[in-house]
Design a protein around this motif. Structure first.
Motif, PDB file in Angstrom:
ATOM      1  N   ARG A  29      30.184   1.476  64.237  1.00 50.98           N
ATOM      2  CA  ARG A  29      28.911   2.313  64.488  1.00 50.98           C
ATOM      3  C   ARG A  29      28.423   2.847  63.282  1.00 50.98           C
ATOM      4  NH1 ARG A  29      31.322   3.926  69.467  1.00 50.98           N
ATOM      5  NH2 ARG A  29      32.082   5.933  68.408  1.00 50.98           N
ATOM      6  N   GLU A  30      29.198   3.291  62.590  1.00 50.42           N
ATOM      7  CA  GLU A  30      29.073   4.063  61.199  1.00 50.42           C
ATOM      8  C   GLU A  30      29.550   2.907  60.055  1.00 50.42           C
ATOM      9  OE1 GLU A  30      30.486   8.053  60.755  1.00 50.42           O
ATOM     10  OE2 GLU A  30      29.238   8.632  62.143  1.00 50.42           O
ATOM     11  N   PRO A  31      28.833   2.126  59.597  1.00 49.66           N
ATOM     12  CA  PRO A  31      29.308   1.105  58.548  1.00 49.66           C
ATOM     13  C   PRO A  31      30.083   1.417  57.397  1.00 49.66           C
ATOM     14  CG  PRO A  31      27.174   0.683  59.386  1.00 49.66           C
ATOM     15  CD  PRO A  31      27.184   2.082  59.727  1.00 49.66           C
ATOM     16  N   LEU A  32      30.925   0.841  56.802  1.00 49.29           N
ATOM     17  CA  LEU A  32      31.770   1.174  55.733  1.00 49.29           C
ATOM     18  C   LEU A  32      31.248   0.607  54.796  1.00 49.29           C
ATOM     19  CD1 LEU A  32      35.274   0.767  57.186  1.00 49.29           C
ATOM     20  CD2 LEU A  32      34.093   2.789  56.532  1.00 49.29           C
ATOM     21  N   LYS A  33      31.322   1.337  53.447  1.00 54.20           N
ATOM     22  CA  LYS A  33      30.929   0.625  52.136  1.00 54.20           C
ATOM     23  C   LYS A  33      32.176   0.208  51.347  1.00 54.20           C
ATOM     24  CE  LYS A  33      28.336   1.154  47.706  1.00 54.20           C
ATOM     25  NZ  LYS A  33      27.432   2.002  46.959  1.00 54.20           N
ATOM     26  N   ILE A  34      32.542  -0.840  51.325  1.00 53.91           N
ATOM     27  CA  ILE A  34      34.080  -1.234  50.869  1.00 53.91           C
ATOM     28  C   ILE A  34      33.886  -1.541  49.465  1.00 53.91           C
ATOM     29  CG2 ILE A  34      35.839  -2.833  51.193  1.00 53.91           C
ATOM     30  CD1 ILE A  34      36.014  -0.413  53.133  1.00 53.91           C
ATOM     31  N   VAL A  35      34.400  -1.002  48.605  1.00 48.19           N
ATOM     32  CA  VAL A  35      34.373  -1.600  47.031  1.00 48.19           C
ATOM     33  C   VAL A  35      35.606  -1.822  46.228  1.00 48.19           C
ATOM     34  CG1 VAL A  35      32.262   0.383  46.923  1.00 48.19           C
ATOM     35  CG2 VAL A  35      34.704   0.958  46.159  1.00 48.19           C
ATOM     36  N   ARG A  36      36.658  -1.943  47.108  1.00 50.14           N
ATOM     37  CA  ARG A  36      37.872  -2.286  46.414  1.00 50.14           C
ATOM     38  C   ARG A  36      38.897  -2.708  47.608  1.00 50.14           C
ATOM     39  NH1 ARG A  36      42.810   0.140  44.410  1.00 50.14           N
ATOM     40  NH2 ARG A  36      42.244   2.232  44.910  1.00 50.14           N
ATOM     41  N   GLY A  37      39.857  -3.562  47.178  1.00 50.05           N
ATOM     42  CA  GLY A  37      40.847  -3.917  47.842  1.00 50.05           C
ATOM     43  C   GLY A  37      42.198  -4.120  47.233  1.00 50.05           C
ATOM     44  N   ALA A  38      43.237  -3.970  47.721  1.00 44.41           N
ATOM     45  CA  ALA A  38      44.728  -4.177  47.309  1.00 44.41           C
ATOM     46  C   ALA A  38      45.668  -4.047  48.366  1.00 44.41           C
ATOM     47  CB  ALA A  38      44.935  -2.962  46.387  1.00 44.41           C
ATOM     48  N   GLY A  39      46.239  -5.396  48.541  1.00 46.13           N
ATOM     49  CA  GLY A  39      47.436  -5.559  49.506  1.00 46.13           C
ATOM     50  C   GLY A  39      46.814  -5.599  50.608  1.00 46.13           C
ATOM     51  N   ALA A  40      47.103  -4.661  51.628  1.00 46.40           N
ATOM     52  CA  ALA A  40      46.731  -4.693  52.989  1.00 46.40           C
ATOM     53  C   ALA A  40      45.782  -3.577  53.202  1.00 46.40           C
ATOM     54  CB  ALA A  40      47.898  -4.432  53.938  1.00 46.40           C
ATOM     55  N   TRP A  41      45.180  -2.854  51.981  1.00 48.69           N
ATOM     56  CA  TRP A  41      44.201  -1.905  52.146  1.00 48.69           C
ATOM     57  C   TRP A  41      42.765  -2.239  51.577  1.00 48.69           C
ATOM     58  CZ3 TRP A  41      45.703   2.707  54.271  1.00 48.69           C
ATOM     59  CH2 TRP A  41      47.313   2.676  54.368  1.00 48.69           C
ATOM     60  N   LEU A  42      41.920  -1.591  52.240  1.00 50.71           N
ATOM     61  CA  LEU A  42      40.463  -1.585  51.648  1.00 50.71           C
ATOM     62  C   LEU A  42      40.101  -0.083  51.497  1.00 50.71           C
ATOM     63  CD1 LEU A  42      38.874  -4.329  54.213  1.00 50.71           C
ATOM     64  CD2 LEU A  42      39.295  -4.486  51.721  1.00 50.71           C
ATOM     65  N   TYR A  43      39.356   0.061  50.313  1.00 47.02           N
ATOM     66  CA  TYR A  43      38.717   1.436  49.956  1.00 47.02           C
ATOM     67  C   TYR A  43      37.275   1.500  49.827  1.00 47.02           C
ATOM     68  CZ  TYR A  43      43.679   1.515  48.440  1.00 47.02           C
ATOM     69  OH  TYR A  43      45.163   1.489  48.399  1.00 47.02           O
ATOM     70  N   ASP A  44      37.034   2.629  50.334  1.00 45.12           N
ATOM     71  CA  ASP A  44      35.290   2.565  50.241  1.00 45.12           C
ATOM     72  C   ASP A  44      35.140   3.367  49.072  1.00 45.12           C
ATOM     73  OD1 ASP A  44      35.998   5.471  50.519  1.00 45.12           O
ATOM     74  OD2 ASP A  44      35.420   5.623  52.530  1.00 45.12           O
ATOM     75  N   GLU A  45      33.805   3.674  48.709  1.00 42.32           N
ATOM     76  CA  GLU A  45      33.269   4.242  47.784  1.00 42.32           C
ATOM     77  C   GLU A  45      33.637   5.615  47.189  1.00 42.32           C
ATOM     78  OE1 GLU A  45      29.709   5.576  50.504  1.00 42.32           O
ATOM     79  OE2 GLU A  45      31.666   4.325  50.439  1.00 42.32           O
ATOM     80  N   SER A  46      34.292   6.372  48.232  1.00 42.65           N
ATOM     81  CA  SER A  46      35.083   7.519  47.817  1.00 42.65           C
ATOM     82  C   SER A  46      36.356   7.577  47.373  1.00 42.65           C
ATOM     83  CB  SER A  46      34.738   8.548  48.905  1.00 42.65           C
ATOM     84  OG  SER A  46      35.462   8.199  50.197  1.00 42.65           O
ATOM     85  N   GLY A  47      37.083   6.404  47.633  1.00 43.64           N
ATOM     86  CA  GLY A  47      38.327   6.022  47.391  1.00 43.64           C
ATOM     87  C   GLY A  47      39.298   6.244  48.515  1.00 43.64           C
ATOM     88  N   ARG A  48      38.741   6.484  49.724  1.00 43.47           N
ATOM     89  CA  ARG A  48      39.474   6.469  51.063  1.00 43.47           C
ATOM     90  C   ARG A  48      40.027   5.166  51.175  1.00 43.47           C
ATOM     91  NH1 ARG A  48      38.959  10.023  55.869  1.00 43.47           N
ATOM     92  NH2 ARG A  48      37.223  10.992  54.865  1.00 43.47           N
ATOM     93  N   GLY A  49      41.313   5.069  51.460  1.00 41.52           N
ATOM     94  CA  GLY A  49      41.896   3.792  52.224  1.00 41.52           C
ATOM     95  C   GLY A  49      41.983   3.649  53.350  1.00 41.52           C
ATOM     96  N   TYR A  50      41.581   2.072  53.942  1.00 43.62           N
ATOM     97  CA  TYR A  50      41.786   1.900  55.185  1.00 43.62           C
ATOM     98  C   TYR A  50      42.853   0.795  55.345  1.00 43.62           C
ATOM     99  CZ  TYR A  50      37.517   4.425  55.856  1.00 43.62           C
ATOM    100  OH  TYR A  50      36.328   5.720  56.044  1.00 43.62           O
ATOM    101  N   LEU A  51      43.645   0.952  56.224  1.00 48.94           N
ATOM    102  CA  LEU A  51      44.657  -0.302  56.635  1.00 48.94           C
ATOM    103  C   LEU A  51      43.836  -1.306  57.339  1.00 48.94           C
ATOM    104  CD1 LEU A  51      47.571  -1.069  56.184  1.00 48.94           C
ATOM    105  CD2 LEU A  51      48.017   0.156  58.386  1.00 48.94           C
TER     106      LEU A  51
END
Length: 437
Positions: A29-51
């Motif tokens: 519903r609230e789209p994510l802006k993903i800017v980086r990935g590493a391993g099993a994680w994705l990171y948004d523009e604020s540096g917050r990690g998502y499994l």
């Protein structure tokens, strides 16, 4: 190159709406802006990690250093087409076919799983001279026109034009909500639907040229085929003179855990196997593997040439993926972490009525969300609410299945036991919030 401006989420949505394919959706519903990935994680523009628990493309993990380096080094040295000899092409063909049973030993390279499935259909028609096809209900096999025609997920969905005349659809082998729920009988029962589809084609004067089936059903709702299903289905199709095509685009390369290829769980050898997504860990690549006999039928005088298929960079990347799977023990990790996940989900199932079914193998898992276990009625609203709540807790999930009520779990194979424990803990929190035990 000038620096690309860092736009806000609102700006990106506005510009996408104006300039980008209008049928392209965004997740959540609230789209994510993903800017980086590493391993099993994705990171948004604020540096917050998502499994990341849904990305079955970055098979050995987002931006795996070894895979990235292989592509960088080869790209800095040479990238060209396959009319020149190159060691990478032959070496990858050798290593890939070494993972497959005989007589699957001839490789055609493409740029995607969709291209692979389209080329496989051309191989079928060259070998058996029959266009009739049997597919499984709610299957999706690619975005090319030839594959939309063979994808009930599309042709029976919104905007679809219905089943083409040369296609027959077999009932999905769903042992949870389908008419046959006896594990011992389900394989034979649902294979009967394939046999009946072959007969319906014959009744219209068409021969079944191919049975196209995913080795594990993705869009169908993370369904593991009942034992004996492919053996009996393959027998019915081959008796009619057709070929059997295993679509491993989503489920190959060790994801199944106990086997490198998911079709091996059924004790069968397909005539053709198609590969994509994980083959290049996110790099656009695909392949078709078949027998020498079928490959020879394709030699008609018309050359199959694919400008980018099998280029040195793609093959270098794909070689690195195979090496990482083997050296990091990722197939075994998929088996062990997948078993831990299923055990944890079944523990939650005992406490929470909406988890109607837990199924899967390796790191291919589905949890079916229902209104109640007696009726097994799908609860799409709750499933979507779980996905959104998990996203708020920095875990990315999605849903699938005919009723969009199955939580699909297909993380990169580097997904660890600690990652799984974090997911299970957060899912318990969400279930307690949405449907108190």
């Amino acid at each position: 190159m000038d620096t690309i401006p860092a736009r806000t989420t609102e700006e990106l949505l506005r510009l996408r709406k104006r300039h980008v394919n209008p049928t392209l959706s965004v997740a959540y519903r609230e789209p994510l802006k993903i800017v980086r990935g590493a391993g099993a994680w994705l990171y948004d523009e604020s540096g917050r990690g998502y499994l990341d628990m849904v990305n079955n493309v970055c098979h050995v993990g987002h931006c795996h250093p070894r895979v990235v380096a292989a592509g960088q080094q080869q790209m800095a040295r040479l990238n060209t087409n396959t009319r020149y000899l190159h060691d990478n092409l032959v070496e990858y063909a050798l290593r890939l076919t070494a993972t497959l049973p005989e007589p699957l030993s001839v490789v055609f390279f493409t740029n995607s799983g969709s291209e692979a499935n389209d080329l496989a259909l051309r191989l079928v028609q060259a070998h058996v001279r029959a266009r009739g096809a049997v597919v499984v209900d709610h299957a999706y096999h690619g975005n090319l026109s030839s594959l939309i025609e063979l994808s009930p997920y599309k042709f029976n969905g919104k905007g679809g034009q219905g089943k083409p005349a040369h296609v027959e659809v077999a009932q999905m082998p769903d042992s949870y909500r389908g008419p046959c729920r006896d594990a011992a009988a389900a394989g034979t029962y649902y294979a009967g639907a394939v046999d009946a589809a072959v007969a319906r084609l014959a009744g219209r004067g068409q021969r079944a040229g191919v049975f196209l089936c995913e080795s594990l059903l993705g869009c169908g709702g993370q369904i593991v085929l009942p034992q004996g299903y492919l053996a009996a289905s393959y027998a019915a199709v081959r008796a009619a003179g057709g070929l059997c095509l295993a679509d491993e685009v989503q489920v190959g390369f060790g994801r199944a855990g106990d086997h490198f290829w998911a079709f091996q769980q059924q004790g069968v050898v397909p005539d053709i196997v198609t590969l994509g997504k994980p083959i290049g860990n996110g790099h656009p690549m695909g392949a078709v593997v078949t027998t020498p006999e079928i490959a020879a039928s394709f030699v008609s005088g018309m050359e199959y040439f694919n400008t980018f298929g099998g280029n040195p960079v793609s093959c270098a990347i794909a070689l690195a993926v195979l090496e990482v799977i083997a050296e990091e023990g990722l197939q075994q990790q998929a088996a062990e972490v997948g078993a831990f996940l299923q055990d944890g989900l079944r523990s939650l199932q005992q406490a929470y009525e909406p988890i109607g079914d837990v199924r899967g193998c390796g790191l291919f898992i589905g949890a079916e969300i229902v209104t109640d276990r007696a009726s097994r009625a799908p609860d799409r609203t709750l499933a979507r609410a779980i996905v959104e709540q998990m996203k708020d807790r920095q875990v990315l999930l999605s849903t699938d299945g005919p009723d969009d009520n199955v939580l699909k779990i297909k993380p990169p194979l580097v997904f660890s036991r600690d990652n799984a424990a974090e997911f299970l803990h957060k899912l318990a929190e969400v279930l307690a919030l949405l449907r108190p035990a």
